[in-house]
Each structure stands twice: as structure tokens, then as C-alpha cells.
Scaffold this active site. Structure first.
Site, PDB file in Angstrom:
ATOM      1  N   ARG A   1     -11.753   1.372 -11.158  1.00  0.00           N
ATOM      2  CA  ARG A   1     -12.048   0.498 -10.015  1.00  0.00           C
ATOM      3  C   ARG A   1     -13.389   0.923  -9.448  1.00  0.00           C
ATOM      4  O   ARG A   1     -13.540   2.072  -9.050  1.00  0.00           O
ATOM      5  CB  ARG A   1     -10.994   0.678  -8.922  1.00  0.00           C
ATOM      6  CG  ARG A   1      -9.569   0.425  -9.355  1.00  0.00           C
ATOM      7  CD  ARG A   1      -8.640   0.590  -8.141  1.00  0.00           C
ATOM      8  NE  ARG A   1      -7.272   0.348  -8.509  1.00  0.00           N
ATOM      9  CZ  ARG A   1      -6.405   1.318  -8.802  1.00  0.00           C
ATOM     10  NH1 ARG A   1      -6.766   2.583  -8.738  1.00  0.00           N
ATOM     11  NH2 ARG A   1      -5.173   1.012  -9.131  1.00  0.00           N
TER      12      ARG A   1
ATOM     13  N   GLU B   1      -4.848 -11.990 -14.214  1.00  0.00           N
ATOM     14  CA  GLU B   1      -4.128 -11.868 -12.952  1.00  0.00           C
ATOM     15  C   GLU B   1      -3.714 -13.240 -12.454  1.00  0.00           C
ATOM     16  O   GLU B   1      -2.770 -13.387 -11.705  1.00  0.00           O
ATOM     17  CB  GLU B   1      -5.025 -11.231 -11.889  1.00  0.00           C
ATOM     18  CG  GLU B   1      -5.499  -9.856 -12.239  1.00  0.00           C
ATOM     19  CD  GLU B   1      -6.742  -9.492 -11.449  1.00  0.00           C
ATOM     20  OE1 GLU B   1      -6.612  -8.689 -10.522  1.00  0.00           O
ATOM     21  OE2 GLU B   1      -7.825 -10.022 -11.758  1.00  0.00           O
TER      22      GLU B   1
ATOM     23  N   HIS C   1       0.832  -1.206   0.000  1.00  0.00           N
ATOM     24  CA  HIS C   1       0.000   0.000   0.000  1.00  0.00           C
ATOM     25  C   HIS C   1       0.860   1.246   0.000  1.00  0.00           C
ATOM     26  O   HIS C   1       0.532   2.243  -0.626  1.00  0.00           O
ATOM     27  CB  HIS C   1      -0.938  -0.008   1.206  1.00  0.00           C
ATOM     28  CG  HIS C   1      -2.082  -0.954   1.030  1.00  0.00           C
ATOM     29  ND1 HIS C   1      -3.119  -0.667   0.189  1.00  0.00           N
ATOM     30  CD2 HIS C   1      -2.316  -2.181   1.519  1.00  0.00           C
ATOM     31  CE1 HIS C   1      -3.969  -1.679   0.195  1.00  0.00           C
ATOM     32  NE2 HIS C   1      -3.495  -2.612   0.989  1.00  0.00           N
TER      33      HIS C   1
ATOM     34  N   ARG D   1     -13.729  -2.116 -14.378  1.00  0.00           N
ATOM     35  CA  ARG D   1     -13.564  -3.438 -13.765  1.00  0.00           C
ATOM     36  C   ARG D   1     -14.731  -3.666 -12.816  1.00  0.00           C
ATOM     37  O   ARG D   1     -14.989  -2.824 -11.947  1.00  0.00           O
ATOM     38  CB  ARG D   1     -12.246  -3.486 -12.973  1.00  0.00           C
ATOM     39  CG  ARG D   1     -12.065  -4.809 -12.220  1.00  0.00           C
ATOM     40  CD  ARG D   1     -10.754  -4.863 -11.464  1.00  0.00           C
ATOM     41  NE  ARG D   1     -10.791  -4.024 -10.284  1.00  0.00           N
ATOM     42  CZ  ARG D   1      -9.713  -3.732  -9.546  1.00  0.00           C
ATOM     43  NH1 ARG D   1      -8.525  -4.179  -9.892  1.00  0.00           N
ATOM     44  NH2 ARG D   1      -9.820  -2.971  -8.488  1.00  0.00           N
TER      45      ARG D   1
ATOM     46  N   ASN E   1       0.014  -6.555 -10.636  1.00  0.00           N
ATOM     47  CA  ASN E   1       0.267  -6.701  -9.194  1.00  0.00           C
ATOM     48  C   ASN E   1      -0.112  -8.102  -8.723  1.00  0.00           C
ATOM     49  O   ASN E   1       0.676  -8.805  -8.091  1.00  0.00           O
ATOM     50  CB  ASN E   1      -0.557  -5.690  -8.380  1.00  0.00           C
ATOM     51  CG  ASN E   1      -0.321  -4.259  -8.802  1.00  0.00           C
ATOM     52  OD1 ASN E   1       0.518  -4.006  -9.663  1.00  0.00           O
ATOM     53  ND2 ASN E   1      -1.039  -3.343  -8.223  1.00  0.00           N
ATOM     54  N   ASP E   2      -1.362  -8.503  -9.041  1.00  0.00           N
ATOM     55  CA  ASP E   2      -1.792  -9.834  -8.625  1.00  0.00           C
ATOM     56  C   ASP E   2      -1.119 -10.923  -9.452  1.00  0.00           C
ATOM     57  O   ASP E   2      -0.790 -11.983  -8.925  1.00  0.00           O
ATOM     58  CB  ASP E   2      -3.317  -9.961  -8.684  1.00  0.00           C
ATOM     59  CG  ASP E   2      -3.975  -9.448  -7.406  1.00  0.00           C
ATOM     60  OD1 ASP E   2      -3.365  -9.629  -6.328  1.00  0.00           O
ATOM     61  OD2 ASP E   2      -5.065  -8.875  -7.475  1.00  0.00           O
TER      62      ASP E   2
ATOM     63  N   CYS F   1      -2.734  -2.876 -16.803  1.00  0.00           N
ATOM     64  CA  CYS F   1      -3.261  -1.847 -15.911  1.00  0.00           C
ATOM     65  C   CYS F   1      -2.706  -1.978 -14.499  1.00  0.00           C
ATOM     66  O   CYS F   1      -3.224  -1.401 -13.576  1.00  0.00           O
ATOM     67  CB  CYS F   1      -4.783  -1.874 -15.892  1.00  0.00           C
ATOM     68  SG  CYS F   1      -5.467  -3.378 -15.215  1.00  0.00           S
TER      69      CYS F   1
ATOM     70  N   ARG G   1       1.920  -9.814  -1.643  1.00  0.00           N
ATOM     71  CA  ARG G   1       2.439  -8.518  -2.058  1.00  0.00           C
ATOM     72  C   ARG G   1       2.684  -7.537  -0.921  1.00  0.00           C
ATOM     73  O   ARG G   1       3.325  -6.513  -1.097  1.00  0.00           O
ATOM     74  CB  ARG G   1       1.536  -7.893  -3.126  1.00  0.00           C
ATOM     75  CG  ARG G   1       0.090  -7.826  -2.733  1.00  0.00           C
ATOM     76  CD  ARG G   1      -0.765  -7.633  -3.959  1.00  0.00           C
ATOM     77  NE  ARG G   1      -1.062  -6.221  -4.141  1.00  0.00           N
ATOM     78  CZ  ARG G   1      -2.107  -5.762  -4.830  1.00  0.00           C
ATOM     79  NH1 ARG G   1      -2.904  -6.601  -5.444  1.00  0.00           N
ATOM     80  NH2 ARG G   1      -2.350  -4.495  -4.929  1.00  0.00           N
TER      81      ARG G   1
END
Lengths: 561, 92
Positions: A288, A413, A187, A324, A436-437, A486, A447
Site C-alpha cells: 500500500r 474489487e 478498522h 498498488r 474487503n471492497d 490480497c 464495511r
């Protein structure tokens, strides 16, 4: 001179004074007894007065806060002097327990009770534990946990930041973020990039630097120096100038030889969308939709959702907006959708999968999207998160068709979706890589964990190979269906060049990175980008891939990126 | 003992912001006020000024609760708090 090396997650060079985030309050030892010199009455009175101070401090902060932050602080302030909490603690004190231990145990039992009630109440359990820590800190006379308040700007140094800390972070006061823990996808990293703050994570030992020390932070190199040299001061001054020239993106993502790679923005709501349009974004590559749902006990109505989506679409008339669908679960629990007791939430019912356990929510969201799309001029594409199989893609496409949405897609992902990209793409119109995922799942590395920072980077050749396989899957499918990126990877200018070289058709990022990515992309031809992509894929590891590619892009060093 | 019934008006029930507003208002009264769901025994009533107690009560929109207080100013305190409960704070 003391130096620290970590992982650079948001570029920028800056010199400033350190303010340390106070360490988490340690647990008072189990069985700690009341000091025999203090009567139980006096200890209870002391606890009440500490609780009142914590209440007053939080209330004062609530008075200067706005919006959701204000409401949370007001409720937390009330918890500090709550009779349920204090009466339980007083009982323990009267039985001979120390005041610190008593409030600690009372807080734990109240938090557990809230947790067992589930849903909204379970989320508030964290607030009770926060209040408990504040009261213990007050009893001990040590600084309260949380971001320090300061009159003048500072470089915030912490072990790691939680989402709740970042909500209270004032970007006018914080010059840069440096953490000893956390990873490139934590984060801390995401917030730093969205605020445009230089940041270094996983800089082991940096949280021992004393308050007030002057330090130099290089958020691209992942470097922190105590007592900066003249050279470093000059580098910071030069950055202040180049960052001003980097502030603009001309709205045309292209390589030096004119190969178009539209640069899109990741947004979380209408405010972000308007800001992104102002920064030249060529559309939205990731909208999002969680903002509409978070902090809610119940599902928002179709009307409410449609209005919220339309507000984003209206910022990009005639342009592409990729939405999404609800991505709840794992680090984004929602009381009416997800089960907080799953032993392994990252591998649990999250993203598209919540439709297995709570059918209806997705269909209602799709009808709200369709309504908003019909009332706006944006070119609306819709994608589902956490798709693992072609069958899931097919089902999502049929739900979209039933709602009247023309362009269904999937996020890639889960490694299985990348490995079977051709079959998945036969069912839908496009795919977008959530790096990221994808990295977390490809490397089996959470992560949020600092010790796994080196595994958890999209520079891992294995992750780049999955990107390549997805692009190859699109070619194999035969209809040239677009593959975007993305994830945070697209915001790293060097990696953006590699992704373009791998054949990715659009890059979507936090709007603040558009200028840096656009500037660097314009310095290479498509052929050079392809060459850099081959180089990165051939590297034995993530560090080499990054180093080799950066060495071939001298513009990065010139711009301090 | 003076008591009043009130119907929860806020859409999110006695949660979040409505609960905070009510607990704060209850804490400002000169007398101690208790709250219970209608039909529950008075012995199980909870402290109305405790936001944590209000959360465990779990009162939803449309639920009827009973407020009780004793002593000087009890009547006025109850009237004031009934008003807080019967306002839809989520609509503000």
C-alpha cells in the site's frame, strides 16, 4: 455466567480484566442555560481551568509519544486552550448559556469553519471536536473519551474503535479487543489482525460488562464469557502454548500434495516489509503506497517516492513485490486528490478514478516506481485499485508501459471487473482480488457498519462466486495469468483453503497470519481444497459456508484458530 | 506599536507542526502578539498564540506576515517569534 456471541475476526483465546472505553460524550441539550447560582465570570473561569487541564493531559501524553502521534497530540493540546475557541465560548456564557453548551457550540462553529476551508484544515476539524468532547467530560467530571490508560494489561471493550483510537493503542497493554459494533472488515478487525491481538466484533451488549470483570475471549469462535470456567481458563493456557508453535512459517506455502500457493505479505512501508521478510513471507502481494501520501497537503516529489518504494523493494531481493498505486478516497481522503464533500464517497472518485479528476499524480507515481525498481533487485509488479472496465485496465497498462514498468495488473474489487475478468485480463498481466471492497460492493454493505456485519463477510457465497468467476476469466483469456487474493479473506486459514481450492494462485495477508495459514494449508490436498470450495459455494449463506468448511478442517479447533 | 515582518520558511507553510511550534512559542511570551498577512489591516490581525487562528490565516511558504505587540518586552518577543517563522521546521 454471562455469554456474548459476536463475529470472531482475529484468533486467540485469552482471559483478562475488562477496561471499557468511555462512551462518547453526549451533547449538552440545546438552549441549556447557565445555572442562576453561578455568575458568568465564575463559569468562564471554570471553563478555562477545565480547558487548561485538558491541555495539560494531552501535553503530558505528547511528551511520552513519538513520531507523528506526538505532533498530532501537541497540536491538539494547543487547541484545548485556544483563544479563538475559548473567546467564542465566553461570549455565549456571558449571554446566559451554560459552560458545557457554550464550548459545544463554539467547537461546532470552529470545526465548521475549518471544514469549509477544506484540505488539511478540514481534517483538523475532527481534532477540534475531540478537544470539545474532552473539555465537556472534564466539566462533568467523567472520564475523557479515548483508550483508557492502565498500569496492567487489559481486554479493551468498546462500541467500536476509530482509526485515531488505534493509533494510540499500546499492544503491550491491550490483550484483546472486543466491540459491540463494527464488522469483520472494520478498522478494529484490521488493526487486531495486524497486531496479532484476539478480537471479537459485533458482540451486542458486551459494552455493558463492568470495568474490572474477568472475561474469556475466543477470537476464532467470536465468543466472550464473563467469569470464565475452568475449561475456558485451560483453553486460554493451551492457546498460549500453541500460539508459540504457530509463530513460525517456513517460507513455503503449499498443500499437503505439493501444489504451491505462495504466501505473501501485505505491507504499508519499509518497516512492515522488513518484519514480513523476517516472518518468512515469500514476497509482497500488496504494498500500500498511501503511507507516503497521508497527512500531506501536497504530493510528495518523485525523488521522495522513489526512495520510499526502494526501501520496501530492498527487503525482498529476487522476490515478487506487488505495488498498488495510490488508493485515495472513501475512508482514505487526501486533500490534494479527493473531494471530501461527495455524498457517497465509497461510490465516488477513489482509487484509480482520481486520475480522471487530477491527472498527473499517477504518472509521476509510476515513474517513481520505475526508478525504484531499476535500482533494486525485487521483481516489481504494479496494480491499479478500483478498476471497473477493460478500457481502464488498458489505459493503466499503457501508462505502465510508458513508464517502463513490465508487469501491469489490476485489483478486482468492483464486481464488474470480476464479471468481465477475461476482457480485463486481456489488457494486463495479472489480477489481485481485494476481498474487503469486493464484499462491500457485492453485498452493498458499508464495511464499517456493525448492523451489517453478517452481510459483510467474504464467506458470502456471492463473493466466493465472484472469486471463482475471476479465476474462470483467467482460464478463458488463455494465458494462465495469475489471480491472487490480497484482502483480509486470505488471512482466515479456513477461507484461505477455500480460495486455494477455487484456483487462486497466491494469498497475501498481514504477516502475522502467515504461520496459521501455512500450517492449515499443509494439512489438505489440492483435491480436498477444491472439494471444500465446492461445499462453500453450495452453501445457502455465509454462516453455513463457514460452518461447513470449518467442520471438515478439525485442525482449526486443535490449534484454536 | 512595535512590529516586524517575517517570511514563512517551512515548506508546509504555517500549518501542522510549524503552526503548533509557533503558537506554543507565542503563548510563552510575556505580551500578547498578533499576526496578519502583509497588507491586511491591523484590525484584522489574529492572536498569534491561537493555533486555530493560524490555520485560518493560511500562510504558505514564502508568504510575508506582520507580527505586532505592545508593552514591556514587546521588542524581544517579536524578535524571538520572527526567528521561529523564518526557520524551516519541515527540514528538521
Amino acid at each position: 455466567m454471562q455469554n456474548f456471541h459476536g463475529v470472531g475476526v482475529s484468533p486467540g483465546r485469552i482471559v483478562g480484566p475488562v477496561r471499557r472505553m468511555p462512551k462518547a460524550v453526549t451533547e449538552p441539550p440545546s438552549g441549556e442555560r447557565l445555572d442562576p447560582g453561578i455568575s458568568a465570570e465564575a463559569a468562564v473561569a471554570g471553563l478555562k481551568s477545565a480547558a487548561q487541564s485538558v491541555h495539560d493531559g494531552l501535553k503530558a501524553r505528547a511528551d511520552t509519544a513519538a513520531g507523528d502521534g506526538k505532533a498530532v497530540l501537541e497540536a491538539t493540546a494547543l487547541m484545548a486552550r485556544d483563544t479563538m475557541l475559548l473567546k467564542q465560548a465566553a461570549k455565549l456564557i456571558n449571554a446566559g448559556t451554560s459552560a458545557e453548551r457554550a464550548i459545544w457550540e463554539a467547537g461546532a462553529s470552529v470545526a465548521e469553519m475549518l471544514h469549509n476551508l477544506g484540505g488539511y484544515m478540514a481534517e483538523r476539524a475532527t481534532d477540534v471536536l475531540d478537544v470539545r468532547s474532552r473539555i465537556v467530560a472534564e466539566l462533568r467530571g467523567v472520564p475523557a473519551p479515548g483508550i483508557p490508560s492502565s498500569e496492567s494489561p487489559f481486554i479493551l471493550v468498546a462500541e467500536d474503535l476509530a482509526p485515531a483510537d488505534t493509533a494510540t493503542l499500546d499492544p503491550a497493554k491491550v490483550l484483546a479487543l472486543v466491540t459491540s459494533g463494527g464488522g469483520p472488515q472494520s478498522h478494529t478487525a484490521i488493526i487486531a489482525r495486524s497486531l496479532g491481538l484476539p478480537a471479537v466484533v459485533a458482540a451486542h451488549g458486551v459494552d455493558e460488562v463492568p470495568d474490572g470483570s474477568e472475561v474469556y475471549v475466543d477470537g476464532a469462535a467470536g465468543f466472550v464469557a464473563v467469569a470464565p470456567s475452568e475449561e475456558q481458563r485451560a483453553a486460554a493456557a493451551a492457546w498460549a502454548e500453541t500460539s508459540a508453535t504457530l509463530a513460525g512459517f517456513d517460507g513455503n506455502g503449499t498443500t499437503a500434495d505439493g501444489h504451491l500457493v505462495p504466501l505473501l505479505a501485505n505491507v504499508g512501508g519499509a518497516k512492515d516489509a522488513v518484519a514480513a521478510a523476517g516472518l518468512g513471507a515469500q514476497g509482497v502481494g500488496l504494498f500500500r503506497t498511501e503511507f507516503c501520501f497521508l497527512e500531506r497537503d501536497t504530493e510528495p516529489s518523485v525523488d521522495e517516492q522513489a526512495a520510499a518504494y526502494k526501501a520496501v523493494f530492498d527487503a525482498f531481493p529476487g522476490k515478487k513485490v506487488v505495488l498498488r498505486t495510490l488508493d485515495a478516497g472513501a475512508d482514505k481522503p487526501l486533500p490534494f486528490l479527493t473531494d471530501a464533500t461527495e455524498p457517497n464517497p465509497a461510490l465516488g472518485v477513489r482509487g484509480y478514478r482520481t486520475d480522471f479528476t487530477t491527472p498527473g499524480v499517477l504518472e509521476r507515481q509510476l515513474s517513481a516506481i520505475a526508478r525504484a525498481a531499476s535500482e533494486s533487485e525485487a521483481d516489481v509488479w504494479v496494480m491499479a485499485p478500483m478498476i471497473s472496465t477493460a478500457a481502464e485496465a488498458a489505459r493503466f497498462a499503457s501508462l505502465c508501459a510508458a513508464a517502463g514498468l513490465k508487469t501491469p495488473g489490476v485489483m478486482v474489487e468492483v464486481p464488474s471487473a470480476a464479471l468481465t475478468a477475461a476482457a480485463v485480463l486481456r489488457e494486463v498481466g495479472f489480477a489481485s482480488l481485494g476481498t474487503n471492497d469486493l464484499t462491500q460492493y457485492a453485498m452493498a454493505a458499508d464495511r464499517q457498519l456493525g448492523p451489517l456485519a453478517e452481510l459483510n463477510t467474504p464467506w458470502q457465497p456471492a463473493v466466493l462466486r465472484l472469486v471463482q468467476l475471476t479465476v474462470e476469466g483467467s482460464a478463458l483469456e488463455g494465458n494462465n495469468k495469475p489471480i491472487g487474493v490480497c484482502g483480509e479473506a486470505a488471512a482466515d486459514p479456513a477461507l484461505a483453503v477455500v480460495l486455494a481450492g477455487l484456483g487462486v494462485s497466491t494469498l497475501s495477508m498481514t504477516a502475522r497470519s502467515l504461520a496459521a495459514v501455512g500450517t492449515v494449508l499443509k494439512t489438505v490436498t489440492l483435491e480436498q481444497a477444491q472439494e471444500l470450495a465446492r461445499l462453500a459455494l453450495s452453501a445457502p449463506g455465509a454462516a453455513e459456508a463457514r460452518e461447513w468448511v470449518r467442520a471438515k478442517l478439525p485442525v482449526l479447533e486443535e490449534l484454536g484458530l | 506599536m512595535p512590529e516586524r515582518t517575517a517570511t514563512i520558511a517551512s515548506r508546509s507553510g504555517l500549518h501542522a507542526r510549524p503552526a503548533a511550534l509557533f503558537a506554543e512559542a507565542a503563548g510563552e511570551q510575556s505580551v500578547e502578539v498578533t499576526i496578519a498577512m502583509q497588507g491586511d489591516p491591523a484590525d484584522d490581525a489574529l492572536d498569534a498564540a491561537s493555533i486555530l487562528s493560524l490555520m485560518t490565516l493560511g500562510a504558505a511558504q514564502g508568504d510575508v506576515v506582520v507580527l505586532r505587540a505592545e508593552g514591556e518586552g514587546a521588542e524581544q518577543a517579536l524578535d524571538c517569534l520572527v526567528q521561529v517563522l523564518e526557520t524551516d521546521h519541515d527540514a528538521e
